[in-house]
Design a protein around this motif. Structure first.
Motif, PDB file in Angstrom:
ATOM      1  N   ALA A   1       0.833  -1.207   0.000  1.00  0.00           N
ATOM      2  CA  ALA A   1       0.000   0.000   0.000  1.00  0.00           C
ATOM      3  C   ALA A   1       0.865   1.253   0.000  1.00  0.00           C
ATOM      4  N   LEU A   2       1.939   1.241   0.767  1.00  0.00           N
ATOM      5  CA  LEU A   2       2.854   2.381   0.805  1.00  0.00           C
ATOM      6  C   LEU A   2       3.522   2.591  -0.553  1.00  0.00           C
ATOM      7  N   VAL A   3       3.922   1.500  -1.171  1.00  0.00           N
ATOM      8  CA  VAL A   3       4.559   1.581  -2.488  1.00  0.00           C
ATOM      9  C   VAL A   3       3.591   2.180  -3.513  1.00  0.00           C
ATOM     10  N   ALA A   4       2.330   1.774  -3.474  1.00  0.00           N
ATOM     11  CA  ALA A   4       1.331   2.315  -4.397  1.00  0.00           C
ATOM     12  C   ALA A   4       1.143   3.817  -4.186  1.00  0.00           C
ATOM     13  N   GLN A   5       1.151   4.254  -2.940  1.00  0.00           N
ATOM     14  CA  GLN A   5       1.025   5.681  -2.626  1.00  0.00           C
ATOM     15  C   GLN A   5       2.208   6.466  -3.205  1.00  0.00           C
ATOM     16  N   ILE A   6       3.393   5.906  -3.037  1.00  0.00           N
ATOM     17  CA  ILE A   6       4.600   6.559  -3.553  1.00  0.00           C
ATOM     18  C   ILE A   6       4.544   6.659  -5.071  1.00  0.00           C
ATOM     19  N   GLU A   7       4.141   5.586  -5.733  1.00  0.00           N
ATOM     20  CA  GLU A   7       4.049   5.586  -7.192  1.00  0.00           C
ATOM     21  C   GLU A   7       3.106   6.680  -7.677  1.00  0.00           C
ATOM     22  N   GLN A   8       1.956   6.827  -7.033  1.00  0.00           N
ATOM     23  CA  GLN A   8       0.981   7.840  -7.443  1.00  0.00           C
ATOM     24  C   GLN A   8       1.553   9.250  -7.282  1.00  0.00           C
ATOM     25  N   GLN A   9       2.243   9.487  -6.166  1.00  0.00           N
ATOM     26  CA  GLN A   9       2.818  10.808  -5.939  1.00  0.00           C
ATOM     27  C   GLN A   9       3.919  11.112  -6.949  1.00  0.00           C
ATOM     28  N   TYR A  10       4.750  10.116  -7.250  1.00  0.00           N
ATOM     29  CA  TYR A  10       5.842  10.339  -8.196  1.00  0.00           C
ATOM     30  C   TYR A  10       5.319  10.570  -9.612  1.00  0.00           C
ATOM     31  N   VAL A  11       4.204   9.953  -9.980  1.00  0.00           N
ATOM     32  CA  VAL A  11       3.590  10.220 -11.279  1.00  0.00           C
ATOM     33  C   VAL A  11       3.175  11.681 -11.366  1.00  0.00           C
ATOM     34  N   ARG A  12       2.565  12.210 -10.303  1.00  0.00           N
ATOM     35  CA  ARG A  12       2.131  13.611 -10.304  1.00  0.00           C
ATOM     36  C   ARG A  12       3.323  14.559 -10.439  1.00  0.00           C
ATOM     37  N   VAL A  13       4.402  14.255  -9.730  1.00  0.00           N
ATOM     38  CA  VAL A  13       5.601  15.085  -9.824  1.00  0.00           C
ATOM     39  C   VAL A  13       6.166  15.038 -11.236  1.00  0.00           C
TER      40      VAL A  13
END
Length: 383
Positions: free
Chosen positions: A345-357
């Motif tokens: 779940a943490l990894v998925a959150q990180i992936e979503q944030q990095y896509v936005r950046v």
């Protein structure tokens, strides 16, 4: 059109090569001379010295190489004062390039500094030196422009070319096939830095962490991209010393594939943290400098920001643990790395944030930077 240009390390070599290619599209008659690596050479650079001789980082670390560095800069300065180029571009490496820029600017050579020195992070008094040295700063991150312009420095925000080059969705399967890694295995990418000094300091704790991970994760694959033959040799020696039984795939000049192939990244602070962000990979950032350098930074209060990795500076919240100096050891690196292997779940959150950046940073950087350089040259030529 003759352009003097100096880069000091692989990330600068890559940035400069892209700019040189875009400049040639605008000015087919352009010629380049100075210092650079293989990618700049491929764009036609006449290099006066091997780029690796400039690749040194830290306060104390520079001292042992200072005579050689000063001699190199003096040689370039004398050459370009005798036969001034039409324009000079210093690519990063501010401790070497800013003085060179200042001297050339005083001799009426237009000067560009590509990649803002991190004055917003540490050694803020350097803004005066930048203002005296550079007619124009090309900044690669959005938060830099306002800071520099507030201090009277002409700045053009051009973005980072890697943001355009990396896909929004990396192809993990293709990267693993390219590197010969098993498709179903968990993969740890280990990036110990592009400089020899970084590899010497980080290879041991990074390899010890990889070994400890392999003891807990069945069938773990480890991939290590290295920048030069010298760093490859140094890391290979470290593998034999600290991880003789670990199955490590070492690849040259293939950072993008190694990051795309990985599930988790253990990385030295630097440009590679930005590349890991662009690959949407959870990362643990480790770093060590000479102990005396670290003491000086701490005692003089030179660091002005809470986080050192570009991935954390660009994100809305710090998502990459940063384990610096004494904390950069297996006892703290291991649990941080293991958490990313275990917490989906943490990894998925990180992936979503990095896509936005990533989406916010995509620009036609090389073209914008080249046009800014030509505009400055035209302005100075007709002044």
């Amino acid at each position: 059109m003759r352009i003097g240009i100096v880069a000091a390390e692989p990330s600068g070599d890559q940035l400069a090569a892209g700019l040189m290619q875009a400049l040639k599209a605008l000015r087919p008659d352009v010629q380049f001379e100075g210092i650079g690596g293989q990618q700049m050479a491929a764009q036609g650079l006449e290099s006066r010295f091997p780029m690796e001789r400039l690749s040194v980082m830290g306060l104390v670390e520079v001292l042992g190489r200072l005579p050689e560095l000063l001699k190199m800069r003096k040689t370039l300065t004398q050459c370009w004062l005798q036969q001034p180029p039409d324009l000079f571009i210093g690519v990063d490496a501010p401790d070497f390039n800013l003085k060179l820029e200042q001297t050339l600017k005083a001799a009426s050579v237009p000067t560009v500094h590509y990649v803002s020195p991190t004055v917003w992070a540490w050694r803020q008094k350097r803004v005066k030196k930048i203002r005296a040295a550079a007619d124009l700063v090309l900044s690669i991150f959005p938060f830099e422009q306002d800071f520099l312009q507030t201090h009277g420095i002409s700045c053009a925000y051009v973005g980072h070319p890697l943001a355009q080059q990396y896909p929004l969705q990396p192809d993990q399967q293709a990267a693993r096939q390219q590197l010969g890694l098993p498709q179903a295995a968990p993969v740890l990418a280990v990036l110990p830095g592009s400089r020899s000094g970084e590899v010497q300091r980080l290879a041991r704790p990074f390899l010890q962490t990889a070994v400890a991970c392999a003891q807990q994760i069945p069938d773990l694959a480890v991939v290590v991209p290295v920048a030069t033959e010298k760093t490859q040799s140094a890391f290979g020696q470290a593998c034999r010393e600290y991880a003789p039984e670990l199955d490590v795939v070492i690849t040259r000049n293939n950072t993008a594939a190694a990051l795309a192939a990985a599930n988790v990244v253990l990385v030295a602070s630097g440009t590679a943290t930005f590349e890991a962000l662009l690959c949407k990979r959870p990362m643990v950032v480790g770093y060590k400098v000479n102990p005396l350098t670290y003491q000086l930074i701490q005692r003089l209060g030179m660091l002005k920001i809470a986080h050192v990795s570009m991935a954390n500076l660009l994100s809305e919240q710090p998502l990459a643990p940063e384990l610096i100096q004494h904390s950069c050891e297996v006892d703290q690196l291991l649990p941080a790395v293991m958490r990313f292997f275990q917490d989906k779940a943490l990894v998925a959150q990180i992936e979503q944030q990095y896509v936005r950046v990533h989406e916010s940073l995509v620009m036609d950087t090389n073209r914008l930077a080249a046009q800014a350089v030509i505009d400055l040259w035209e302005k100075k030529r007709h002044a």
